[in-house]
Each structure stands twice: as structure tokens, then as C-alpha cells.
Design a protein around this motif. Structure first.
Motif, PDB file in Angstrom:
ATOM      1  N   LEU A  73      43.024  -1.702  -5.298  1.00  0.00           N
ATOM      2  CA  LEU A  73      41.614  -1.893  -5.644  1.00  0.00           C
ATOM      3  C   LEU A  73      40.789  -0.616  -5.447  1.00  0.00           C
ATOM      4  O   LEU A  73      39.631  -0.666  -5.031  1.00  0.00           O
ATOM      5  CB  LEU A  73      41.016  -3.030  -4.808  1.00  0.00           C
ATOM      6  CG  LEU A  73      41.652  -4.413  -5.017  1.00  0.00           C
ATOM      7  CD1 LEU A  73      41.155  -5.399  -3.964  1.00  0.00           C
ATOM      8  CD2 LEU A  73      41.339  -4.945  -6.410  1.00  0.00           C
ATOM      9  N   LEU A  74      41.380   0.521  -5.757  1.00  0.00           N
ATOM     10  CA  LEU A  74      40.752   1.811  -5.449  1.00  0.00           C
ATOM     11  C   LEU A  74      39.380   1.961  -6.117  1.00  0.00           C
ATOM     12  O   LEU A  74      38.395   2.323  -5.451  1.00  0.00           O
ATOM     13  CB  LEU A  74      41.677   2.950  -5.875  1.00  0.00           C
ATOM     14  CG  LEU A  74      41.190   4.364  -5.570  1.00  0.00           C
ATOM     15  CD1 LEU A  74      40.961   4.541  -4.080  1.00  0.00           C
ATOM     16  CD2 LEU A  74      42.200   5.397  -6.078  1.00  0.00           C
ATOM     17  N   GLU A  75      39.305   1.705  -7.399  1.00  0.00           N
ATOM     18  CA  GLU A  75      38.020   1.869  -8.098  1.00  0.00           C
ATOM     19  C   GLU A  75      36.970   0.903  -7.560  1.00  0.00           C
ATOM     20  O   GLU A  75      35.797   1.265  -7.396  1.00  0.00           O
ATOM     21  CB  GLU A  75      38.221   1.647  -9.599  1.00  0.00           C
ATOM     22  CG  GLU A  75      39.044   2.734 -10.276  1.00  0.00           C
ATOM     23  CD  GLU A  75      39.160   2.514 -11.770  1.00  0.00           C
ATOM     24  OE1 GLU A  75      38.533   1.557 -12.284  1.00  0.00           O
ATOM     25  OE2 GLU A  75      39.870   3.290 -12.428  1.00  0.00           O
ATOM     26  N   LYS A  76      37.392  -0.321  -7.262  1.00  0.00           N
ATOM     27  CA  LYS A  76      36.449  -1.320  -6.757  1.00  0.00           C
ATOM     28  C   LYS A  76      35.971  -0.963  -5.354  1.00  0.00           C
ATOM     29  O   LYS A  76      34.811  -1.221  -4.992  1.00  0.00           O
ATOM     30  CB  LYS A  76      37.078  -2.708  -6.786  1.00  0.00           C
ATOM     31  CG  LYS A  76      37.303  -3.261  -8.201  1.00  0.00           C
ATOM     32  CD  LYS A  76      37.922  -4.635  -8.167  1.00  0.00           C
ATOM     33  CE  LYS A  76      37.980  -5.257  -9.575  1.00  0.00           C
ATOM     34  NZ  LYS A  76      38.838  -4.500 -10.492  1.00  0.00           N
ATOM     35  N   VAL A  77      36.855  -0.387  -4.531  1.00  0.00           N
ATOM     36  CA  VAL A  77      36.457   0.053  -3.188  1.00  0.00           C
ATOM     37  C   VAL A  77      35.354   1.102  -3.282  1.00  0.00           C
ATOM     38  O   VAL A  77      34.327   1.018  -2.596  1.00  0.00           O
ATOM     39  CB  VAL A  77      37.666   0.619  -2.403  1.00  0.00           C
ATOM     40  CG1 VAL A  77      37.207   1.422  -1.182  1.00  0.00           C
ATOM     41  CG2 VAL A  77      38.586  -0.510  -1.955  1.00  0.00           C
ATOM     42  N   ILE A  78      35.558   2.103  -4.124  1.00  0.00           N
ATOM     43  CA  ILE A  78      34.563   3.169  -4.276  1.00  0.00           C
ATOM     44  C   ILE A  78      33.245   2.603  -4.803  1.00  0.00           C
ATOM     45  O   ILE A  78      32.157   2.960  -4.327  1.00  0.00           O
ATOM     46  CB  ILE A  78      35.095   4.269  -5.222  1.00  0.00           C
ATOM     47  CG1 ILE A  78      36.364   4.907  -4.635  1.00  0.00           C
ATOM     48  CG2 ILE A  78      34.027   5.325  -5.455  1.00  0.00           C
ATOM     49  CD1 ILE A  78      36.202   5.499  -3.257  1.00  0.00           C
ATOM     50  N   GLU A  79      33.337   1.706  -5.749  1.00  0.00           N
ATOM     51  CA  GLU A  79      32.137   1.076  -6.304  1.00  0.00           C
ATOM     52  C   GLU A  79      31.376   0.295  -5.237  1.00  0.00           C
ATOM     53  O   GLU A  79      30.152   0.398  -5.122  1.00  0.00           O
ATOM     54  CB  GLU A  79      32.547   0.140  -7.436  1.00  0.00           C
ATOM     55  CG  GLU A  79      31.414  -0.657  -8.048  1.00  0.00           C
ATOM     56  CD  GLU A  79      31.930  -1.644  -9.080  1.00  0.00           C
ATOM     57  OE1 GLU A  79      31.774  -2.850  -8.889  1.00  0.00           O
ATOM     58  OE2 GLU A  79      32.514  -1.179 -10.079  1.00  0.00           O
ATOM     59  N   GLN A  80      32.118  -0.471  -4.422  1.00  0.00           N
ATOM     60  CA  GLN A  80      31.477  -1.310  -3.413  1.00  0.00           C
ATOM     61  C   GLN A  80      30.905  -0.492  -2.253  1.00  0.00           C
ATOM     62  O   GLN A  80      29.914  -0.881  -1.641  1.00  0.00           O
ATOM     63  CB  GLN A  80      32.471  -2.344  -2.890  1.00  0.00           C
ATOM     64  CG  GLN A  80      32.844  -3.411  -3.895  1.00  0.00           C
ATOM     65  CD  GLN A  80      31.651  -4.232  -4.336  1.00  0.00           C
ATOM     66  OE1 GLN A  80      30.996  -4.879  -3.520  1.00  0.00           O
ATOM     67  NE2 GLN A  80      31.344  -4.202  -5.628  1.00  0.00           N
ATOM     68  N   LEU A  81      31.519   0.629  -1.928  1.00  0.00           N
ATOM     69  CA  LEU A  81      30.989   1.466  -0.855  1.00  0.00           C
ATOM     70  C   LEU A  81      29.666   2.127  -1.238  1.00  0.00           C
ATOM     71  O   LEU A  81      28.885   2.502  -0.355  1.00  0.00           O
ATOM     72  CB  LEU A  81      32.010   2.548  -0.477  1.00  0.00           C
ATOM     73  CG  LEU A  81      33.206   2.101   0.380  1.00  0.00           C
ATOM     74  CD1 LEU A  81      34.220   3.237   0.506  1.00  0.00           C
ATOM     75  CD2 LEU A  81      32.758   1.620   1.758  1.00  0.00           C
ATOM     76  N   GLU A 123      40.057   9.535  -2.006  1.00  0.00           N
ATOM     77  CA  GLU A 123      39.123   9.228  -3.086  1.00  0.00           C
ATOM     78  C   GLU A 123      37.692   9.225  -2.575  1.00  0.00           C
ATOM     79  O   GLU A 123      36.773   9.682  -3.278  1.00  0.00           O
ATOM     80  CB  GLU A 123      39.470   7.871  -3.706  1.00  0.00           C
ATOM     81  CG  GLU A 123      38.708   7.559  -4.980  1.00  0.00           C
ATOM     82  CD  GLU A 123      39.051   8.504  -6.123  1.00  0.00           C
ATOM     83  OE1 GLU A 123      38.182   8.682  -7.008  1.00  0.00           O
ATOM     84  OE2 GLU A 123      40.171   9.072  -6.139  1.00  0.00           O
ATOM     85  N   ILE A 124      37.482   8.740  -1.357  1.00  0.00           N
ATOM     86  CA  ILE A 124      36.142   8.779  -0.757  1.00  0.00           C
ATOM     87  C   ILE A 124      35.659  10.224  -0.657  1.00  0.00           C
ATOM     88  O   ILE A 124      34.506  10.541  -0.964  1.00  0.00           O
ATOM     89  CB  ILE A 124      36.149   8.099   0.624  1.00  0.00           C
ATOM     90  CG1 ILE A 124      36.364   6.590   0.475  1.00  0.00           C
ATOM     91  CG2 ILE A 124      34.825   8.361   1.372  1.00  0.00           C
ATOM     92  CD1 ILE A 124      36.611   5.868   1.786  1.00  0.00           C
ATOM     93  N   LEU A 125      36.557  11.120  -0.229  1.00  0.00           N
ATOM     94  CA  LEU A 125      36.191  12.527  -0.070  1.00  0.00           C
ATOM     95  C   LEU A 125      35.730  13.154  -1.382  1.00  0.00           C
ATOM     96  O   LEU A 125      34.870  14.047  -1.384  1.00  0.00           O
ATOM     97  CB  LEU A 125      37.379  13.313   0.496  1.00  0.00           C
ATOM     98  CG  LEU A 125      37.687  13.082   1.982  1.00  0.00           C
ATOM     99  CD1 LEU A 125      39.036  13.683   2.342  1.00  0.00           C
ATOM    100  CD2 LEU A 125      36.580  13.663   2.863  1.00  0.00           C
ATOM    101  N   LYS A 126      36.267  12.698  -2.506  1.00  0.00           N
ATOM    102  CA  LYS A 126      35.871  13.233  -3.806  1.00  0.00           C
ATOM    103  C   LYS A 126      34.397  12.951  -4.100  1.00  0.00           C
ATOM    104  O   LYS A 126      33.786  13.648  -4.912  1.00  0.00           O
ATOM    105  CB  LYS A 126      36.734  12.631  -4.910  1.00  0.00           C
ATOM    106  CG  LYS A 126      38.191  13.062  -4.879  1.00  0.00           C
ATOM    107  CD  LYS A 126      38.969  12.376  -5.994  1.00  0.00           C
ATOM    108  CE  LYS A 126      40.449  12.742  -5.937  1.00  0.00           C
ATOM    109  NZ  LYS A 126      41.220  12.032  -6.999  1.00  0.00           N
TER     110      LYS A 126
END
Length: 300
Positions: free
Chosen positions: A8-16, A37-40
Motif C-alpha cells: 500500500l505504498l502509494e496509499k501510505v504516502i497519500e494518507q500521511l 519513499e517518505i524521504l522522497k
């Protein structure tokens, strides 16, 4: 070893809803898929605290911290946040803009037979997420009472054949110690009817023993409580769970916080999210993943 694919990588970034200069916590670093991905999405002013209790994960995290000064590594589980953060000189009370918990066992842990998590590969019956402390599954099975084994299988694995399996385990260990994963899997498979089952007969029992050995549900509950002390205003808690026991705890906790009349006030961010067909096709582990998010909105 298979490459680890963060679910759920894209959804994690979206939700954060990442703020470039914010402070974020990846409480379950694993092999760093989500963290990288968060670091990006962080600027040079942003910070990322990564935590794990698996020494192999910490080794990977330290390598990341060597090349990216925005990263701080915390060798700790959820329940140790307060003491470990204090030791790092990082009082984070009400400062964290986003905190991620990706629960359960990571793919590399399953793929390494010597860790003892998999009933598909032969290895020592260990199952500890932190092999530096606590008893192994083999040690517990050697001395546990039949009734205790049955209780663990039923409550943590939702295994309806718990008593039959516990009886078979006790009978088997009377002949020789249960010390290998395939040895235990064979005992379980022979003990129960499994015609037409969609999952391996040992799936629920291995899950149950692993949860008990690592105190996963107790630690999850403590970690959820501690997260409320850390979130800044508009800070978000994102949790990915993989089975009903975890998800039930997360769901109830978030609902309770949303209606609380004292302390931190939060809101639940929409419906729980799941992987789409495309992700499931490329990463089978994503099939059971459920993502829930809450956001701190005020202090009551």
C-alpha cells in the motif's frame, strides 16, 4: 531472497499528507520500503525517525542513516518509544507530523528459514522478531501445558481445531522435542482434517504462536497509546494490519479516540483502504492488508 515490496505504498504516502519540513516516524522500518519513499517527499529540513526491534532491520536502517542525515535510527519496539526517544535526546511530545505502523512479519523475515516464521521452509523453530531476547517457539512448546497451547491457538490464531492440535503437539513432544518448523507443520497437518482448505493447515497455528512469542497484540496496544502523545496538531497515525486480531484492536482504538471527551481529539480519515487488484497481483502479501488513518485535530 525475494526483494521486499512495501504494501500500500502509494496509499501510505497519500494518507500521511507529508509536509516537506515535517517530522515523521516509521515505527516498523523492516527493510525501509516505506521510509525511503517518505524521504522522497521531505525537504532538507524534514526528519525521519525509523524504529525496529529486529537487529537485521536496524543494520539496514543504520546504512540508510549514514547516507541521509535526515534519518535517525531507534532500536526499539512500540512499547519502548518513551525511554528510547528520551535516550536519543528527542522529546517528541506533540511534534510528530506523521507516524506509520506496518504490522506483522516482513517478507525478508518469512523468506529466511533460520528465523522460523515459515511453515514452508525447514528451519529452527524460533519465531522471535528480536532474536536477542525472549524464549523461542521451540522452548515454549517444550514446556507449555496442553490447555495453554490450545488457548493460544484459539485466541491468537482463531483456530477451531485448537484442542486437537494442542493434544497432537503434546503427544509428539513426548517422543522427541519439536525443534524444526517443518516438524511442527507436519504434526499440525496430521492432526486436523484439511480437505478443501484454501490455506495451509498450519497457517493459523504458526500465526498464533508467533503472536504470543512476540507479544504482538500487547505491544500494538501500547504503541497506539503512545502515538497519541507524539502527534502534532494535524498529525496523522497510519496503521497497516494483516489479520483480524490486529485490525480489530486498531479499529476499536481509533473509534474510542474519536469519541473521547478528554485528552487528544482526533478524527478518522475516511474508510479503511485495501490494495487494488494490480498490487495484489504483484505482491500477494497485500491481499490481507488493511490501512486505517486518524488525524489529531485538537486537545479536548
Amino acid at each position: 531472497m525475494k526483494l521486499h515490496q512495501p504494501v500500500l505504498l502509494e496509499k501510505v504516502i497519500e494518507q500521511l499528507a507529508i509536509k516537506p519540513g515535517g517530522l515523521y516516524v516509521d515505527a516498523t522500518f523492516g527493510r525501509g520500503g516505506h521510509a525511503k519513499e517518505i524521504l522522497k517527499h521531505l525537504s532538507s529540513e524534514g526528519r525521519l525517525l525509523v524504529c525496529d526491534k529486529d537487529p537485521e532491520a536496524i543494520e539496514v536502517a543504520n546504512q540508510l542513516a549514514e547516507v541521509d542525515k535526515r534519518v535517525t535510527v531507534c532500536d526499539a519496539s512500540f512499547e519502548q518509544f518513551d525511554s528510547r526517544l528520551a535516550a536519543l535526546g528527542m522529546p517528541l511530545k506533540q511534534q510528530v507530523n506523521g507516524l506509520l505502523m506496518d504490522l506483522g512479519v516482513s517478507s525478508p523475515q518469512f523468506d529466511q528459514a533460520e528465523r522460523g516464521f515459515s511453515f514452508m521452509q525447514d528451519g529452527p523453530l524460533d519465531m522471535r522478531m528480536n532474536p536477542r531476547e525472549g524464549m523461542t517457539a521451540a522452548q515454549w512448546l517444550k514446556q507449555a501445558r496442553e490447555s495453554d497451547i490450545a488457548d493460544v491457538l484459539y485466541h491468537y490464531g482463531e483456530e477451531r481445531h485448537a484442542r486437537r492440535i494442542a493434544r497432537a503437539i503434546v503427544a509428539a513432544r513426548s517422543h522427541r522435542p519439536l525443534e524444526r518448523t517443518l516438524q511442527l507443520a507436519e504434526v499440525i497437518t496430521k492432526a486436523i482434517p484439511h480437505g478443501g482448505m484454501r490455506i495451509h493447515p498450519a497457517t493459523r497455528s504458526f500465526q498464533a504462536i508467533r503472536i504470543m512469542i512476540n507479544r504482538e497484540l500487547d505491544i500494538l496496544q501500547e504503541g497506539l497509546k503512545q502515538s497519541m502523545k507524539l502527534l502534532a496538531l494535524a498529525g496523522r497515525l497510519v496503521v497497516i494490519s494483516f489479520h483480524s486480531l490486529e485490525d480489530r484492536i486498531v479499529k476499536r482504538f481509533m473509534k474510542a479516540q474519536a469519541v473521547a471527551t478528554e485528552g487528544i481529539k482526533v478524527r478518522i480519515m475516511g474508510r479503511p483502504l485495501r490494495a487494488d487488484a494490480h498490487e495484489i497481483a504483484s505482491n500477494r502479501r497485500a491481499r490481507s492488508a488493511i490501512l486505517r488513518t486518524l488525524e489529531r485535530v485538537a486537545i479536548v
